[in-house]
Write an enzyme that holds these catalytic residues in place. Structure first.
Site, PDB file in Angstrom:
ATOM      1  N   ILE A  80     -30.648  33.794 -34.025  1.00  0.00           N
ATOM      2  CA  ILE A  80     -31.590  34.884 -33.767  1.00  0.00           C
ATOM      3  C   ILE A  80     -32.685  34.199 -32.953  1.00  0.00           C
ATOM      4  O   ILE A  80     -33.515  33.480 -33.497  1.00  0.00           O
ATOM      5  CB  ILE A  80     -32.137  35.521 -35.063  1.00  0.00           C
ATOM      6  CG1 ILE A  80     -31.000  36.123 -35.878  1.00  0.00           C
ATOM      7  CG2 ILE A  80     -33.188  36.588 -34.719  1.00  0.00           C
ATOM      8  CD1 ILE A  80     -31.433  36.742 -37.210  1.00  0.00           C
ATOM      9  N   PRO A  81     -32.668  34.382 -31.622  1.00  0.00           N
ATOM     10  CA  PRO A  81     -33.386  33.488 -30.708  1.00  0.00           C
ATOM     11  C   PRO A  81     -34.898  33.685 -30.603  1.00  0.00           C
ATOM     12  O   PRO A  81     -35.425  34.084 -29.570  1.00  0.00           O
ATOM     13  CB  PRO A  81     -32.698  33.771 -29.368  1.00  0.00           C
ATOM     14  CG  PRO A  81     -32.295  35.203 -29.463  1.00  0.00           C
ATOM     15  CD  PRO A  81     -31.906  35.407 -30.899  1.00  0.00           C
ATOM     16  N   CYS A  82     -35.608  33.313 -31.655  1.00  0.00           N
ATOM     17  CA  CYS A  82     -37.066  33.404 -31.634  1.00  0.00           C
ATOM     18  C   CYS A  82     -37.678  32.421 -30.642  1.00  0.00           C
ATOM     19  O   CYS A  82     -38.817  32.608 -30.214  1.00  0.00           O
ATOM     20  CB  CYS A  82     -37.638  33.210 -33.033  1.00  0.00           C
ATOM     21  SG  CYS A  82     -37.056  31.732 -33.881  1.00  0.00           S
ATOM     22  N   HIS A  83     -36.929  31.400 -30.235  1.00  0.00           N
ATOM     23  CA  HIS A  83     -37.446  30.432 -29.254  1.00  0.00           C
ATOM     24  C   HIS A  83     -37.612  31.071 -27.879  1.00  0.00           C
ATOM     25  O   HIS A  83     -38.288  30.521 -27.022  1.00  0.00           O
ATOM     26  CB  HIS A  83     -36.520  29.211 -29.167  1.00  0.00           C
ATOM     27  CG  HIS A  83     -35.140  29.518 -28.706  1.00  0.00           C
ATOM     28  ND1 HIS A  83     -34.174  30.019 -29.565  1.00  0.00           N
ATOM     29  CD2 HIS A  83     -34.555  29.419 -27.489  1.00  0.00           C
ATOM     30  CE1 HIS A  83     -33.052  30.204 -28.890  1.00  0.00           C
ATOM     31  NE2 HIS A  83     -33.261  29.846 -27.624  1.00  0.00           N
ATOM     32  N   ARG A  84     -37.045  32.256 -27.667  1.00  0.00           N
ATOM     33  CA  ARG A  84     -37.157  32.947 -26.376  1.00  0.00           C
ATOM     34  C   ARG A  84     -38.401  33.826 -26.290  1.00  0.00           C
ATOM     35  O   ARG A  84     -38.610  34.515 -25.300  1.00  0.00           O
ATOM     36  CB  ARG A  84     -35.907  33.790 -26.132  1.00  0.00           C
ATOM     37  CG  ARG A  84     -34.649  32.961 -26.001  1.00  0.00           C
ATOM     38  CD  ARG A  84     -33.418  33.807 -25.757  1.00  0.00           C
ATOM     39  NE  ARG A  84     -32.225  32.973 -25.849  1.00  0.00           N
ATOM     40  CZ  ARG A  84     -31.036  33.416 -26.206  1.00  0.00           C
ATOM     41  NH1 ARG A  84     -30.862  34.700 -26.483  1.00  0.00           N
ATOM     42  NH2 ARG A  84     -30.010  32.602 -26.277  1.00  0.00           N
TER      43      ARG A  84
END
Length: 177
Positions: free
Chosen positions: A132-136
């Protein structure tokens, strides 16, 4: 029951957790909120779901976009679940701001405004980072803010995805945001 597996990534060891439904956690060792949703009783044993998550991570860390998503089972409020669903829609190698997510949430809830800070809280408590790409998610001014795994890892993940970072503000070590 929760099962765990330790995965060795190029950015450090990762603890994966899953129940019978899907992945419940993915944390870099030592990160903020490390394992905070992990129950005291868990079994260090690879399961089919954890094997699928390992395969996803192998593809991801090879610099490719995984063409599948392992089953996910994040635990959170309705609001957090809605934010995480938006995160899953961010394309590989692209970024979105907290403000843009807040606008999407306002549309979903049929309200005129949504707090970017509330969105930030939901993003920050994502227990299944990377997949779940919270780094984006970045700040409105292009700043790399708020990644529980650390700004260096966030930057490395975006570089791995060949994200356009020409507009990003990357703080120097020791610089407050």
């Amino acid at each position: 029951m929760i099962y765990t597996y330790k995965y060795k990534s190029p950015l450090g060891r990762i603890l994966l957790a899953a129940d019978e439904v899907g992945i419940t956690g993915l944390w870099f060792e030592g990160q903020k909120y490390f394992g905070n949703t992990l129950p005291d009783k868990h079994i260090p044993q690879e399961t089919e779901i954890l094997t699928e998550a390992k395969k996803w991570l192998d593809v991801y860390f090879s610099g490719e976009e995984p063409k599948f998503t392992p089953p996910l089972h994040p635990d959170g409020s309705t609001f957090r679940q809605a934010v995480w669903k938006i995160l899953l829609q961010i394309p590989y190698g692209q970024t979105i701001t907290y403000g843009e997510i807040a606008r999407k949430m306002a549309e979903l809830k049929n309200v005129s405004r949504m707090s970017a800070q509330a969105v930030g809280g939901a993003v920050g408590h994502n227990e299944i980072s990377i997949i779940i790409p919270c780094h984006r998610v970045i700040g409105t001014n292009g700043s790399l803010t708020g990644y529980a795994g650390g700004i260096d890892r966030k930057l490395s993940l975006l570089e791995l995805e060949h994200a356009d970072m020409s507009y990003l503000f990357v703080p120097k070590k020791g610089t407050a945001l």
